[in-house]
Each structure stands twice: as structure tokens, then as C-alpha cells.
Design an enzyme around this catalytic site. Structure first.
Site, short mmCIF file in Angstrom:
data_model
loop_
_atom_site.label_atom_id
_atom_site.label_comp_id
_atom_site.label_asym_id
_atom_site.label_seq_id
_atom_site.Cartn_x
_atom_site.Cartn_y
_atom_site.Cartn_z
N LYS A 181 25.83 -14.32 -23.32
CA LYS A 181 25.71 -13.92 -21.86
C LYS A 181 27.22 -13.42 -21.68
O LYS A 181 28.19 -13.72 -22.47
CB LYS A 181 25.70 -15.23 -21.36
CG LYS A 181 25.36 -14.76 -19.72
CD LYS A 181 23.96 -14.95 -19.69
CE LYS A 181 23.21 -14.58 -18.46
NZ LYS A 181 21.81 -14.74 -18.27
N GLY A 231 9.41 -14.51 -3.54
CA GLY A 231 10.07 -13.06 -3.96
C GLY A 231 9.27 -12.55 -4.96
O GLY A 231 8.07 -12.58 -5.09
N ASN A 232 10.22 -11.91 -5.96
CA ASN A 232 9.41 -11.14 -6.98
C ASN A 232 8.32 -12.07 -7.96
O ASN A 232 7.20 -11.67 -7.96
CB ASN A 232 10.38 -10.62 -8.28
CG ASN A 232 10.99 -9.51 -7.50
OD1 ASN A 232 10.27 -8.70 -6.90
ND2 ASN A 232 12.41 -9.22 -7.80
N VAL A 233 8.91 -13.36 -8.46
CA VAL A 233 7.85 -14.07 -9.12
C VAL A 233 7.00 -14.72 -8.17
O VAL A 233 5.94 -14.96 -8.69
CB VAL A 233 8.93 -14.93 -10.00
CG1 VAL A 233 7.83 -15.90 -10.61
CG2 VAL A 233 9.74 -14.24 -10.88
N GLY A 291 9.65 -19.97 -2.37
CA GLY A 291 10.09 -18.84 -2.60
C GLY A 291 9.09 -17.64 -3.13
O GLY A 291 8.37 -17.81 -4.06
P1 NAD Z 1 13.76 -13.24 -6.07
O1 NAD Z 1 15.23 -13.11 -5.33
O2 NAD Z 1 12.97 -11.90 -5.94
O3 NAD Z 1 13.06 -14.34 -5.03
C1 NAD Z 1 13.65 -15.36 -4.86
C2 NAD Z 1 13.01 -15.83 -3.48
O4 NAD Z 1 13.39 -17.20 -3.00
C3 NAD Z 1 13.64 -14.86 -2.21
O5 NAD Z 1 12.44 -14.32 -1.47
C4 NAD Z 1 14.27 -15.61 -1.37
O6 NAD Z 1 14.53 -15.44 0.24
C5 NAD Z 1 13.68 -17.19 -1.46
N1 NAD Z 1 14.69 -18.38 -1.37
C6 NAD Z 1 15.91 -18.49 -1.26
N2 NAD Z 1 16.49 -19.56 -1.12
C7 NAD Z 1 15.13 -20.19 -0.60
C8 NAD Z 1 15.15 -21.57 0.01
N3 NAD Z 1 15.99 -22.46 0.31
N4 NAD Z 1 13.56 -21.79 0.39
C9 NAD Z 1 12.52 -21.00 0.25
N5 NAD Z 1 13.08 -19.75 -0.44
C10 NAD Z 1 14.12 -19.38 -0.67
O7 NAD Z 1 14.07 -13.87 -7.48
P2 NAD Z 1 12.73 -13.82 -8.52
O8 NAD Z 1 13.20 -12.85 -9.45
O9 NAD Z 1 11.40 -14.06 -7.78
O10 NAD Z 1 13.23 -15.20 -9.17
C11 NAD Z 1 12.98 -16.39 -8.68
C12 NAD Z 1 13.68 -17.38 -9.71
O11 NAD Z 1 12.96 -17.33 -11.01
C13 NAD Z 1 15.08 -17.41 -9.71
O12 NAD Z 1 15.56 -18.61 -9.75
C14 NAD Z 1 15.42 -16.61 -11.22
O13 NAD Z 1 16.42 -16.98 -11.63
C15 NAD Z 1 13.98 -17.27 -11.87
N6 NAD Z 1 13.64 -16.51 -12.98
C16 NAD Z 1 13.22 -15.02 -12.81
C17 NAD Z 1 12.44 -14.52 -13.73
C18 NAD Z 1 12.30 -12.85 -13.39
O14 NAD Z 1 11.63 -12.56 -14.28
N7 NAD Z 1 12.52 -12.40 -12.13
C19 NAD Z 1 12.84 -14.86 -14.99
C20 NAD Z 1 13.09 -16.12 -15.45
C21 NAD Z 1 13.52 -16.86 -14.10
#
Ligand code: NAD
Length: 365
Positions: free
Chosen positions: A81, A183-185, A181
Site C-alpha cells: 500500500k 452507493g456503487n457496490v 449503503g
Molecule cells: P460508495 O462511496 O460508492 O458507497 C458508499 C455509500 O455508503 C454512499 O452512498 C454513502 O452515502 C453511504 N453511507 C455512508 N455512511 C453511511 C451510513 N452511516 N449509513 C448508510 N449509508 C452510509 O462506496 P462503494 O464503492 O460502494 O464501496 C462500499 C464499501 O465497500 C466501502 O467500504 C468500500 O471500501 C468497500 N469496497 C468497495 C469495493 C469496490 O469495488 N468499490 C471493493 C472492495 C471493498
């Protein structure tokens, strides 16, 4: 700070590199945890760390996490990292990332990097001008693009493995999943579930994200602080870390926890507590490896089909974790660490077989 005694020796880190260029304002740290399985891979994070110690600790902690994630996914990658000390809103420049790229290049492939918190695909493309050792490029540049859909697909595969273990079936049809959450995932995951007749209850602190999921997918919404207590079979944390803690566990009525968020357990003992309560926990770094697999496939020449095919393996990786947990009567969080440590030990042992590559050096002596 006693770097060797307090962390590097204790957790087995190989190398810690400090990178500095005053002209462009670069102060960065690269941590390489373990390269037994292959080159250390891990994103570059940009964060306004208040102290150097905080940045060092973060790099060491995150690099170790990458070793575990790659090993559990069955990839031939080690863990690393990088962290750049700075504010991603005000301190970014082409020069900064190109300078960082040159430091990465100087490691000659011992470390491969990409996006992380505060560093986006544009920044990675600046690094790419100076080094081959980056991944996570845009689709236009031959990269894998946004990995969220692949991560969500991996979480779905992991959920199926949990269903098989806990409920005796991996179809999950007719069940209810609470997604934290959207968001993306979280959004991609909710879509995969809804498409398979699985009910989704979702929450997000961002009202726009909630609206999108309600309007486009038809999920049921709850307030963000209510998600821990809803009546659902599975809880899928897809927002923040440390959400499995003393305050939330006592509210859970779930049978399974399976989501994408990193570092879901606030402390290791919370994994033991889930086990005591009979809640099956899919260890985060095993179930959320789809994004890393996507990046790995990019290193070999990106093909989405291959990324999805490899991500299906998360189903079997979790089955192995559950088998170790059952056999050794330990929580799944501990079983996952065992799986990783066994794989690294196996490869380390294999390397004791001399393959002849050192012959020129011997002759030169
Ligand atoms: P993202 O930022 O697109 O989505 C996260 C969502 O969570 C946002 O919409 C945000 O508003 C919401 N959020 C924040 N605090 C909250 C709460 N207290 N209650 C409810 N919702 C809340 O991120 P992402 O890319 O979707 O990733 C989500 C998680 O998965 C993260 O922890 C990330 O580290 C992990 N992750 C993502 C990937 C990837 O491919 N994107 C891969 C491995 C792990």
C-alpha cells in the site's frame, strides 16, 4: 516510534519506503508487507494525515490487509500500500502523481499500485505516464474501469455460499436482505438481488442514493440508523468499516452477515461474538475481493468475462473458510486468517525447491 519492534517484526512486513520530492510537494510512504505469493499490490491513498506516524501506521496496516485479501482470493499477489501525505482536494497535481509514478517504477515491479481513497483514475493515469506498474486504468486505456459491479457480483456469490452453509440452500429466493449503503457496490448488489426475487431493505445517509434505489429497483427504504434492527435474513454492510460493534450486535436479528465494506469488525472479538450468537459472518476480505480480482485480470490484459469467472471463486473460497471454522470449532473470522496463513506457508515451502535460476550468479563467483 519503534517501527521494527512495534510493527514490522510483529506483523512480518518486508519493506517500508519513504519517497520525497520537494519541488512537487511529494511526501509518500510505500509499505510492502509480504511478497511470498507475488508482487505486492495495493492502491495509493492520499490523505491529510496529521502526523507522520499516523501515515506510517496506515500504510503498514493497509498493506498487511492486502496480503490477506490477495491470498484468500487465490491470487499470486502479495500485499502493499502507498500513502501520500496531502489533501486530495487542494494538493493534487500532474507533477505530484508523475513523481509518485517514478518512485513506483524504481521498485521494478515489486509494488503495483492503483486507486484508493483520495486517488482517482485520472491520478492513476498520470502515474501510468512514468510506470508500467499501475492497475485500475479506465476502460478506454485497456483497463478494467470501475470495479464496483464485479465486487457486487462477488458479494452475491459469497452470500450464496453463506446460504448453503447456514440455511442449507444457495438459492436465497424468498429471503430478505438489508443493504447498508446504496452507493456503487450497494446499488449493484441490490439490483442483483431484486432481479432474483430477493427482497431488499436499504438505507443510505445520502437521500439521492436512496431515491435512485427506490425508483429504479423498488427496494424498501429505512432510515440509516434503523438498518441494524430490521427483520431480514442477511445483512449486507456496503458503506463503512467498524459497523459490527457492541452497540450494533445486540440489535441484530440477522442469520448471516455478508457485505462489501472493508474492516467490518470493530475489533477481532466482535467476530467471536457473532459466532457465539450463531450469526454466520462472511469475513470481509474474502467476500469483497471482486474489485481486487478485477485489477488482477487487468494486469494480464483485461477481459470482463474472465474477471467474473474468477470472482465466482469467492463462493468456493468461503466454503473453505466455513469448513475450517467447523473443523476447528473457531469463528469464521479466525478461519479466514488460517486459510491465508496456510496458503502463504505452502508457497514459502515450495520455494525451498531450487529451480536453477541462480546458475549464472554461481558461475560468476
Ligand atoms: P460508495 O462511496 O460508492 O458507497 C458508499 C455509500 O455508503 C454512499 O452512498 C454513502 O452515502 C453511504 N453511507 C455512508 N455512511 C453511511 C451510513 N452511516 N449509513 C448508510 N449509508 C452510509 O462506496 P462503494 O464503492 O460502494 O464501496 C462500499 C464499501 O465497500 C466501502 O467500504 C468500500 O471500501 C468497500 N469496497 C468497495 C469495493 C469496490 O469495488 N468499490 C471493493 C472492495 C471493498
Amino acid at each position: 516510534m519503534a517501527i521494527f519492534a512495534s510493527t514490522m517484526e510483529k506483523f512480518g512486513h518486508e519493506q517500508l519506503i519513504f519517497c520525497q520530492n520537494r519541488d512537487v510537494g511529494l511526501r509518500a510512504i510505500i509499505a510492502i508487507h509480504d511478497t511470498t505469493l507475488g508482487p505486492a499490490l495495493g492502491g495509493t491513498r492520499m490523505w491529510p494525515y496529521e502526523t507522520e506516524e499516523e501515515a506510517i501506521v496506515d500504510a503498514l496496516r493497509l498493506s498487511r490487509g492486502m496480503t490477506y485479501k490477495a491470498a484468500a482470493a487465490g491470487l499470486n499477489l502479495g500485499g502493499g500500500k502507498a500513502v501520500i501525505i496531502g489533501n486530495p482536494k487542494t494538493d493534487k497535481s500532474e507533477a505530484l502523481f508523475r513523481a509518485m509514478g517514478r518512485f513506483v517504477e524504481s521498485l521494478q515491479g515489486r509494488f503495483i499500485t492503483g486507486e484508493d481513497v483520495g486517488v482517482d483514475v485520472n491520478d492513476v493515469e498520470y502515474m501510468y505516464l512514468e510506470t508500467r506498474y499501475v492497475s485500475g486504468l479506465s476502460r478506454a486505456r485497456g483497463g478494467g474501469g470501475d470495479p464496483a459491479a464485479v465486487t457486487a457480483f462477488g458479494v452475491w456469490q459469497g452470500m450464496r455460499a453463506c446460504g448453503q452453509e447456514k440455511l442449507g440452500s444457495d438459492s436465497l429466493e424468498g429471503l430478505t436482505v438489508a443493504v447498508q449503503g446504496l452507493g456503487n457496490v450497494g446499488f449493484h448488489l441490490a439490483k442483483l438481488l431484486i432481479d432474483r426475487q430477493i427482497k431488499v431493505i436499504g438505507a443510505d445517509i445520502d437521500e439521492e442514493k436512496v431515491r435512485r434505489a427506490v425508483d429504479q429497483l423498488g427496494i424498501e427504504e429505512v432510515k440509516s440508523d434503523e438498518i441494524y434492527q430490521v427483520q431480514a435474513d442477511i445483512f449486507a454492510p456496503c458503506a463503512l468499516g467498524a459497523i459490527i460493534n457492541d452497540a450494533t450486535i445486540r440489535q441484530f436479528k440477522f442469520k448471516i452477515i455478508a457485505g462489501s465494506a472493508n474492516n467490518q469488525l470493530q475489533e477481532d472479538r466482535h467476530g467471536d461474538e457473532l459466532d457465539r450468537r450463531g450469526i454466520l459472518y462472511a469475513p470481509d476480505y474474502v467476500i469483497n475481493a471482486g474489485g481486487l480480482i478485477n485489477v488482477f485480470v487487468e494486469l494480464e490484459g483485461y477481459e470482463r468475462e474472465r474477471a467474473l469467472r474468477m470472482t465466482r471463486g469467492i463462493y468456493y473460497n468461503l466454503r473453505k473458510v466455513f469448513e475450517i471454522a467447523r473443523r476447528e470449532k473457531i469463528p469464521t473470522s479466525q478461519a479466514a486468517d488460517k486459510l491465508v496463513e496456510q496458503r502463504i506457508a505452502m508457497v514459502r515451502q515450495l520455494k525451498s525447491i531450487y529451480t536453477g535460476q541462480g546458475i549464472h550468479r554461481i558461475r560468476a563467483k
